[in-house]
Design a protein around this motif. Sequence first.
Motif, PDB file in Angstrom:
ATOM      1  N   UNK A   1      71.546  71.865  88.035  1.00  0.00           N
ATOM      2  CA  UNK A   1      72.872  71.391  87.715  1.00  0.00           C
ATOM      3  C   UNK A   1      73.768  71.547  88.936  1.00  0.00           C
ATOM      4  N   UNK A   2      74.723  70.668  89.037  1.00  0.00           N
ATOM      5  CA  UNK A   2      75.640  70.713  90.163  1.00  0.00           C
ATOM      6  C   UNK A   2      76.823  71.607  89.849  1.00  0.00           C
ATOM      7  N   UNK A   3      77.639  71.848  90.868  1.00  0.00           N
ATOM      8  CA  UNK A   3      78.811  72.695  90.692  1.00  0.00           C
ATOM      9  C   UNK A   3      79.814  72.083  89.732  1.00  0.00           C
ATOM     10  N   UNK A   4      79.993  70.759  89.774  1.00  0.00           N
ATOM     11  CA  UNK A   4      80.958  70.125  88.876  1.00  0.00           C
ATOM     12  C   UNK A   4      80.502  70.214  87.426  1.00  0.00           C
ATOM     13  N   UNK A   5      79.207  70.097  87.199  1.00  0.00           N
ATOM     14  CA  UNK A   5      78.681  70.221  85.845  1.00  0.00           C
ATOM     15  C   UNK A   5      78.858  71.641  85.339  1.00  0.00           C
ATOM     16  N   UNK A   6      78.586  72.625  86.201  1.00  0.00           N
ATOM     17  CA  UNK A   6      78.787  74.023  85.830  1.00  0.00           C
ATOM     18  C   UNK A   6      80.256  74.288  85.531  1.00  0.00           C
ATOM     19  N   UNK A   7      81.133  73.727  86.338  1.00  0.00           N
ATOM     20  CA  UNK A   7      82.576  73.907  86.151  1.00  0.00           C
ATOM     21  C   UNK A   7      83.028  73.303  84.823  1.00  0.00           C
ATOM     22  N   UNK A   8      82.535  72.103  84.510  1.00  0.00           N
ATOM     23  CA  UNK A   8      82.891  71.452  83.246  1.00  0.00           C
ATOM     24  C   UNK A   8      82.404  72.274  82.054  1.00  0.00           C
ATOM     25  N   UNK A   9      81.192  72.771  82.169  1.00  0.00           N
ATOM     26  CA  UNK A   9      80.624  73.576  81.080  1.00  0.00           C
ATOM     27  C   UNK A   9      81.405  74.863  80.887  1.00  0.00           C
ATOM     28  N   UNK A  10      81.813  75.488  81.976  1.00  0.00           N
ATOM     29  CA  UNK A  10      82.600  76.708  81.906  1.00  0.00           C
ATOM     30  C   UNK A  10      83.972  76.435  81.288  1.00  0.00           C
ATOM     31  N   UNK A  11      84.582  75.310  81.629  1.00  0.00           N
ATOM     32  CA  UNK A  11      85.874  74.946  81.048  1.00  0.00           C
ATOM     33  C   UNK A  11      85.739  74.672  79.553  1.00  0.00           C
ATOM     34  N   UNK A  12      84.658  74.001  79.153  1.00  0.00           N
ATOM     35  CA  UNK A  12      84.435  73.747  77.728  1.00  0.00           C
ATOM     36  C   UNK A  12      84.272  75.054  76.960  1.00  0.00           C
ATOM     37  N   UNK A  13      83.526  75.980  77.535  1.00  0.00           N
ATOM     38  CA  UNK A  13      83.323  77.273  76.900  1.00  0.00           C
ATOM     39  C   UNK A  13      84.642  78.044  76.809  1.00  0.00           C
ATOM     40  N   UNK A  14      85.437  77.976  77.863  1.00  0.00           N
ATOM     41  CA  UNK A  14      86.739  78.640  77.863  1.00  0.00           C
ATOM     42  C   UNK A  14      87.675  78.065  76.822  1.00  0.00           C
ATOM     43  N   UNK A  15      87.690  76.737  76.699  1.00  0.00           N
ATOM     44  CA  UNK A  15      88.532  76.099  75.678  1.00  0.00           C
ATOM     45  C   UNK A  15      88.085  76.492  74.279  1.00  0.00           C
ATOM     46  N   UNK A  16      86.771  76.535  74.072  1.00  0.00           N
ATOM     47  CA  UNK A  16      86.243  76.935  72.773  1.00  0.00           C
ATOM     48  C   UNK A  16      86.629  78.372  72.448  1.00  0.00           C
ATOM     49  N   UNK A  17      86.481  79.253  73.416  1.00  0.00           N
ATOM     50  CA  UNK A  17      86.838  80.659  73.214  1.00  0.00           C
ATOM     51  C   UNK A  17      88.318  80.841  72.928  1.00  0.00           C
ATOM     52  N   UNK A  18      89.151  80.122  73.656  1.00  0.00           N
ATOM     53  CA  UNK A  18      90.587  80.207  73.454  1.00  0.00           C
ATOM     54  C   UNK A  18      90.978  79.678  72.074  1.00  0.00           C
ATOM     55  N   UNK A  19      90.355  78.586  71.662  1.00  0.00           N
ATOM     56  CA  UNK A  19      90.617  78.031  70.328  1.00  0.00           C
ATOM     57  C   UNK A  19      90.178  79.019  69.243  1.00  0.00           C
ATOM     58  N   UNK A  20      89.029  79.664  69.445  1.00  0.00           N
ATOM     59  CA  UNK A  20      88.541  80.642  68.471  1.00  0.00           C
ATOM     60  C   UNK A  20      89.493  81.841  68.378  1.00  0.00           C
ATOM     61  N   UNK A  21      89.989  82.300  69.514  1.00  0.00           N
ATOM     62  CA  UNK A  21      90.943  83.410  69.504  1.00  0.00           C
ATOM     63  C   UNK A  21      92.236  83.024  68.804  1.00  0.00           C
ATOM     64  N   UNK A  22      92.694  81.790  69.035  1.00  0.00           N
ATOM     65  CA  UNK A  22      93.927  81.320  68.411  1.00  0.00           C
ATOM     66  C   UNK A  22      93.767  81.272  66.889  1.00  0.00           C
ATOM     67  N   UNK A  23      92.654  80.738  66.416  1.00  0.00           N
ATOM     68  CA  UNK A  23      92.418  80.652  64.980  1.00  0.00           C
ATOM     69  C   UNK A  23      92.280  82.049  64.371  1.00  0.00           C
ATOM     70  N   UNK A  24      91.584  82.934  65.045  1.00  0.00           N
ATOM     71  CA  UNK A  24      91.412  84.297  64.540  1.00  0.00           C
ATOM     72  C   UNK A  24      92.755  85.026  64.472  1.00  0.00           C
TER      73      UNK A  24
END
Length: 62
Positions: free
Chosen positions: A1-24
């Motif tokens: 995987x390239x750096x941009x793909x890793x960056x996108x995946x990390x951002x998606x994971x961060x958004x998911x985590x932030x959304x989960x924290x907000x809902x909790x």
Amino acid sequence: MTDSTDQDRLQQLGRFGLRALRIAASTVSLIELLRSEWTGGIAAGVAWLVFVQVERRVVPPS
């Protein structure tokens, strides 16, 4: 995987985590306030507000 793909995946994971924290935080706040646990309810409400503000700054509008 390239750096941009890793960056996108990390951002998606961060958004998911932030959304989960907000809902909790909102769920905990509501439950605590319904149980008349004012300190915990207000603290969770403030946490929810902080998560909303961070999400608005971090996640660009679609």
